[in-house]
Design an enzyme around this catalytic site. Structure first.
Site, short mmCIF file in Angstrom:
data_model
loop_
_atom_site.label_atom_id
_atom_site.label_comp_id
_atom_site.label_asym_id
_atom_site.label_seq_id
_atom_site.Cartn_x
_atom_site.Cartn_y
_atom_site.Cartn_z
N ARG A 104 47.69 37.99 38.10
CA ARG A 104 48.43 38.24 36.87
C ARG A 104 49.78 38.88 37.19
O ARG A 104 49.85 39.94 37.82
CB ARG A 104 47.62 39.17 35.96
CG ARG A 104 48.10 39.15 34.53
CD ARG A 104 47.02 39.61 33.61
NE ARG A 104 46.89 41.05 33.65
CZ ARG A 104 46.75 41.81 32.58
NH1 ARG A 104 46.70 41.26 31.39
NH2 ARG A 104 46.64 43.10 32.69
N ASP A 203 34.04 43.45 41.92
CA ASP A 203 33.70 44.70 42.61
C ASP A 203 32.21 44.86 42.76
O ASP A 203 31.71 45.28 43.80
CB ASP A 203 34.26 45.90 41.84
CG ASP A 203 35.74 46.08 42.06
OD1 ASP A 203 36.29 45.47 43.00
OD2 ASP A 203 36.36 46.84 41.29
#
Ligand code: URA
Length: 209
Positions: A104, A203
């Site tokens: 992004r 994660d």
């Protein structure tokens, strides 16, 4: 949300609940994701085209059903999409695999491509796009823009969790793309996480923070 299929199978829901728990360790999380993705893949491939082949059993010949057309293409949206890949490949080992990497842009907040490698003859394959979290829907929509640009015509989107905002964005941009998920959660929070969700899928599956 006519594009959306929620897989309510008890095994899927039970495994998802375990994944949501914050204390579920990385290795269990990864294993559960692999198991769920196989079950979700079963659902997303439910209506593949079939043809018939002549088969000789030990007793007689007959016309037996077989999958029609070219091998499927599985496209992982990096990096979290890789968590779905192994389970889907367990079910469809002959599928071709591609990868789309997007980040992004901090200024424009738009997804920018940094990697794109997909199987050939995409226009003749059923393309299953993989990303566990359909959150804003921006990267999913951008990835599908790229796949269509590369010729893909028949595209499906497989995720573990979806937010209503993501389903709306993706369905508006690509109304021809069916979405299969294990759950439609309540909403996004103000930093784009799915609530109640399961945190950052990448994660949690890779043990990074
Ligand atoms: N990506 C994640 O990993 N988790 C979310 O909740 C939203 C996007």
């Amino acid at each position: 949300m006519e594009n959306l299929t929620i897989v309510e199978h008890p095994l899927v829901q039970h495994k998802l609940t375990k994944m949501r728990k914050k204390d579920t360790p990385t290795n269990h999380f990864r294993q559960l994701l692999r198991e769920i993705s196989l079950l979700l893949a079963y659902e997303i491939t439910r209506n593949l085209n079939m043809s018939e082949v002549n088969v000789e059993t030990p007793l007689e010949e007959f016309q037996a059903p077989t999958l029609d057309g070219k091998k499927l293409a599985l496209i992982s949206i990096l990096r979290a999409g890789n968590g779905l890949l192994d389970g889907v490949l367990d079910l469809i080992p002959s599928a071709r695999v591609g990868f789309v990497g997007l980040y992004r842009d901090e200024k424009t907040l738009k997804p920018v491509q940094y990697y794109f490698k997909v199987p050939g003859e995409l226009s003749e394959r059923v393309v299953i796009t993989l990303d566990p979290m359909l959150a804003t829907g921006n990267s999913a929509s951008a990835a599908i823009d790229l796949l269509k640009g590369a010729g893909a015509k028949t595209i499906r989107f497989l995720c573990l969790l979806a937010a209503p905002e993501g389903v709306k964005t993706l369905s508006a941009a690509h109304p021809d793309v069916p979405i299969v998920t294990a759950a439609l959660d309540r909403q996004l929070n103000d930093i784009g996480y799915i609530m109640p969700g399961l945190g950052d899928a990448g994660d949690r599956m890779f043990g990074t923070k």
